[in-house]
Scaffold this motif. Structure first.
Motif, mmCIF file in Angstrom:
data_model
loop_
_atom_site.group_PDB
_atom_site.id
_atom_site.type_symbol
_atom_site.label_atom_id
_atom_site.label_comp_id
_atom_site.label_asym_id
_atom_site.label_seq_id
_atom_site.Cartn_x
_atom_site.Cartn_y
_atom_site.Cartn_z
ATOM 1 N N PRO A 31 -99.270 -53.928 -28.749
ATOM 2 C CA PRO A 31 -99.018 -55.231 -28.549
ATOM 3 C C PRO A 31 -99.394 -55.888 -26.500
ATOM 4 C CG PRO A 31 -96.596 -53.719 -28.017
ATOM 5 C CD PRO A 31 -97.799 -53.021 -28.055
ATOM 6 N N GLY A 32 -100.196 -57.371 -26.373
ATOM 7 C CA GLY A 32 -100.601 -57.788 -25.412
ATOM 8 C C GLY A 32 -100.159 -58.223 -24.631
ATOM 9 N N PRO A 33 -100.780 -59.089 -23.741
ATOM 10 C CA PRO A 33 -99.730 -59.692 -22.615
ATOM 11 C C PRO A 33 -99.339 -60.997 -22.862
ATOM 12 C CG PRO A 33 -101.782 -60.196 -21.969
ATOM 13 C CD PRO A 33 -101.747 -58.552 -23.681
ATOM 14 N N GLN A 34 -98.545 -61.753 -22.267
ATOM 15 C CA GLN A 34 -97.843 -62.843 -22.420
ATOM 16 C C GLN A 34 -98.504 -64.106 -22.447
ATOM 17 O OE1 GLN A 34 -93.725 -63.688 -21.143
ATOM 18 N NE2 GLN A 34 -93.789 -65.316 -22.336
ATOM 19 N N ARG A 35 -99.179 -64.962 -23.437
ATOM 20 C CA ARG A 35 -99.203 -66.281 -22.671
ATOM 21 C C ARG A 35 -98.726 -67.293 -21.785
ATOM 22 N NH1 ARG A 35 -102.664 -68.238 -28.797
ATOM 23 N NH2 ARG A 35 -103.815 -66.441 -28.236
ATOM 24 N N GLN A 36 -99.123 -67.720 -21.242
ATOM 25 C CA GLN A 36 -98.764 -68.650 -19.561
ATOM 26 C C GLN A 36 -98.827 -69.905 -20.020
ATOM 27 O OE1 GLN A 36 -99.839 -66.265 -15.658
ATOM 28 N NE2 GLN A 36 -97.186 -66.334 -15.510
ATOM 29 N N SER A 37 -98.001 -70.795 -19.528
ATOM 30 C CA SER A 37 -97.869 -71.949 -19.453
ATOM 31 C C SER A 37 -99.439 -72.453 -18.305
ATOM 32 C CB SER A 37 -97.739 -73.834 -18.864
ATOM 33 O OG SER A 37 -97.630 -74.120 -18.256
ATOM 34 N N LEU A 38 -100.450 -72.662 -18.744
ATOM 35 C CA LEU A 38 -102.221 -73.823 -17.785
ATOM 36 C C LEU A 38 -101.414 -73.263 -16.060
ATOM 37 C CD1 LEU A 38 -105.140 -73.505 -17.365
ATOM 38 C CD2 LEU A 38 -104.566 -75.703 -17.894
ATOM 39 N N THR A 69 -104.956 -57.152 -19.282
ATOM 40 C CA THR A 69 -103.712 -58.027 -18.942
ATOM 41 C C THR A 69 -104.061 -59.079 -19.186
ATOM 42 O OG1 THR A 69 -104.257 -58.162 -16.425
ATOM 43 C CG2 THR A 69 -103.074 -56.394 -17.351
ATOM 44 N N LEU A 70 -105.164 -59.132 -19.649
ATOM 45 C CA LEU A 70 -105.565 -61.575 -19.677
ATOM 46 C C LEU A 70 -105.085 -61.823 -20.888
ATOM 47 C CD1 LEU A 70 -107.034 -63.682 -18.665
ATOM 48 C CD2 LEU A 70 -108.843 -62.675 -19.663
ATOM 49 N N ALA A 71 -104.803 -62.515 -20.794
ATOM 50 C CA ALA A 71 -104.749 -63.938 -22.312
ATOM 51 C C ALA A 71 -104.707 -65.165 -21.794
ATOM 52 C CB ALA A 71 -102.462 -63.581 -22.539
ATOM 53 N N LEU A 72 -104.716 -65.879 -23.019
ATOM 54 C CA LEU A 72 -105.496 -67.309 -22.594
ATOM 55 C C LEU A 72 -104.220 -68.048 -22.442
ATOM 56 C CD1 LEU A 72 -107.378 -68.277 -25.980
ATOM 57 C CD2 LEU A 72 -108.062 -68.046 -23.275
ATOM 58 N N PRO A 73 -103.887 -68.714 -20.679
ATOM 59 C CA PRO A 73 -102.884 -69.765 -21.264
ATOM 60 C C PRO A 73 -102.652 -70.905 -21.830
ATOM 61 C CG PRO A 73 -105.181 -70.020 -19.448
ATOM 62 C CD PRO A 73 -105.548 -68.893 -20.477
#
Length: 551
Positions: A29-36, A136-140
């Protein structure tokens, strides 16, 4: 590629063995995408994003981990390729046909649009994490559905990060709409909110009702889905604009993915799909036969250089073991997945082309074998009426007579294009319409322009000169037209395309005569929401016709 053929075949054999045994290699499982907006407030995350993109841009274009390779997977232009070839002669060794120009705009059905882009984001994000050295990096995601996020994202705007202009900003791209990036304009509310798109009940088109995702039968990508029309296409044009008498990067299919803002835009498109699917009352609608979900797999290159071959079912299933999780959909169940295949799914043998997918999803199994449903035949097509008079549409003239009276004056931009020598008005009461499943399509062909317009264009079908109430039958796909004829026209931007709109409901309610009305709308507005005066650049529609589709 950084893997020998022996290594690749060995890796594939291992993964194939797992698949044949009824298991698949798992993806953690990867990190959660966040709002920009939240992402931009975290300087460490922004620095990691910049580091990853800078590292990808520093790699030679022939390296599968490079910015060029990953962007070209979506689409690339000959001019970009020629420039990179001078810097990296090894680029000519890349199998361009296998790995690049895979965006579904290039002839595939429109229902592939959102499905393919989900898989594309998934693998790009894996490359980004690897380049940044940050698991831990995910696209916003750029959530322009919210009023406060309709300005151009600030972290992408400056060319340099310091007053002395010694630190280039990896998120910058020079070919963007300047009035937008400078904060003078913002995305209009109607585009950002996309209310018609969000309200769609089904993913696939129904007779007379466009779907959220598109059509599985339009092999020419001509009946596009609501999400692709808005906000996807509109945001591309708003960001790209025209720079120095050429289309901005985001406004062209063949250059869009080279602009870093592409990725946060598409992360939001994927988020909108996930959120839409989580709402009550949403469904696939008239889904195709189950084998459609398993045919014509797509190939991506993973971080280690191995191929990952995905079917549509695989790409859709990335939500089950997705590298991200959207908080907005946690409490609401998603609609059912596509129908399972009638037998246990297994990866067929095929050497280096075996299906080796690391999705983390459990294999889909049917309870018992069942006879395969026959694939529906493409519907029969018959031209009903045609009008081959070219129409030039600008923000200042928008009406065209289509077998009837000219559109009435008084509406915005309506001057009328009534033909004095046209055919007599005809009613669309063809016998085929007695078939409840028959469709009437309005086809606009040879759509062309020299530069992308500063406005979008909505298409209306008015009956007997009376404006139709409610929504337009669709929006002209300006963004989708920016690759048509690219090779044939030797890089010129005078491109042509064909687009179809399902007008069955309109025709059944009022059989004519009709007026085609094409009206401009603002992509960008002032910061206080007022309309802007766009350029007087034109879009030409070479011909118009009605087509009846019957099963």
């Amino acid at each position: 590629m950084h893997q020998t053929r022996r290594q690749f075949v060995g890796t594939t054999a291992v993964l194939s063995a797992f698949a044949l045994a009824g298991a698949r290699a798992a993806v953690a499982p990867g990190p959660q995408r966040q709002s920009l907006a939240a992402f931009a407030d975290d300087s460490a995350r922004v620095a990691s994003l910049r580091k990853g993109i800078a590292a990808m841009k520093a790699l030679p274009a022939s390296d599968h981990r490079s910015w060029f390779f990953q962007a070209a997977t979506h689409a690339y232009s000959q001019s970009l390729y020629t420039a990179e070839l001078r810097r990296d002669p090894r680029l000519k060794t890349v199998d361009r046909e296998r790995y690049w120009n895979k965006c579904p705009h290039f002839g595939q059905c429109s229902a592939d649009f959102v499905i393919w882009h989900r898989a594309y984001l998934h693998y790009f994000e894996r490359h980004l994490r690897d380049a940044a050295g940050d698991p831990t990096l995910a696209l916003p995601y750029w959530d322009y559905t919210k009023p406060e996020q309709r300005i151009f994202p600030a972290i992408f705007a400056p060319e340099f990060l310091d007053p002395g202009k010694t630190q280039p900003n990896p998120l910058f791209h020079p070919n963007r709409e300047k009035s937008f990036t400078r904060g003078l304009l913002e995305i209009s509310a109607n585009i950002g909110q996309a209310p018609k798109t969000v309200a769609a009940a089904t993913f696939f088109h129904e007779v007379g009702v466009p779907g959220f995702g598109g059509d599985n039968l339009d092999s020419g990508h001509t009946q596009i889905g609501l999400l692709e029309q808005r906000p996807h296409n509109d945001i591309h044009l708003a960001c790209g604009g025209v720079i120095n008498s050429s289309n901005g990067a985001m406004a062209e299919i063949t250059t869009a993915a080279f602009d870093p803002v592409f990725w946060v835009h598409h992360a939001n498109i994927d988020r909108m799909w996930a959120e839409w699917a989580s709402r009550p009352g949403k469904s696939w609608g008239p889904a195709p036969a189950p084998d459609w979900f398993d045919e014509k797999p797509w190939t991506f290159v993973d971080v280690d250089g191995s191929e990952r071959t995905l079917s549509r079912r695989d790409a859709i299933g990335l939500t089950a073991a997705y590298d991200v999780d959207y908080a907005s959909q946690l409490a609401v169940p998603s609609p059912p997945q596509p129908p399972p295949p009638p037998v246990a799914s297994a990866a067929p043998s095929g050497g280096s082309r075996d299906r080796a997918v690391a999705t983390g999803a459990a294999p889909v199994m049917a309870a018992a074998p069942a006879p395969m449903r026959k694939r529906a035949k493409p519907p029969a097509e018959r031209e009903l009426l045609a009008d081959n008079t070219p129409i030039v549409v600008t923000p200042h003239n928008a009406g065209h007579r289509l077998f009837g009276e000219a559109a009435p004056p008084g509406r915005r931009g309506n001057t009328g294009y009534a033909r004095e020598d046209g055919p007599p008005a005809q009613a669309l009461d063809a016998p085929e319409l007695s078939d409840r499943n028959a469709r009437v399509l309005l086809e606009l062909a040879d759509i062309s322009f020299k530069l992308v317009p500063s406005s979008g264009f909505a298409v209306f079908l008015d009956c007997a000169g009376r404006p139709a109430a409610g929504e337009p039958v669709g929006l002209i796909d300006i963004f989708g037209a920016t690759h048509r004829g690219m090779e044939m026209m030797a890089g010129m931007h005078h491109l042509k395309a064909t687009q179809r709109f399902d007008v069955t409901a309109v025709v059944r309610q009022a059989p004519g005569p009709f007026t085609l009305r094409v009206e401009p709308y603002d992509l960008l507005v002032s910061r206080d929401g007022k309309p802007t005066r766009g350029r007087a650049d034109a879009v030409t529609i070479g011909s118009v016709r009605f087509v009846v589709l019957t099963s």
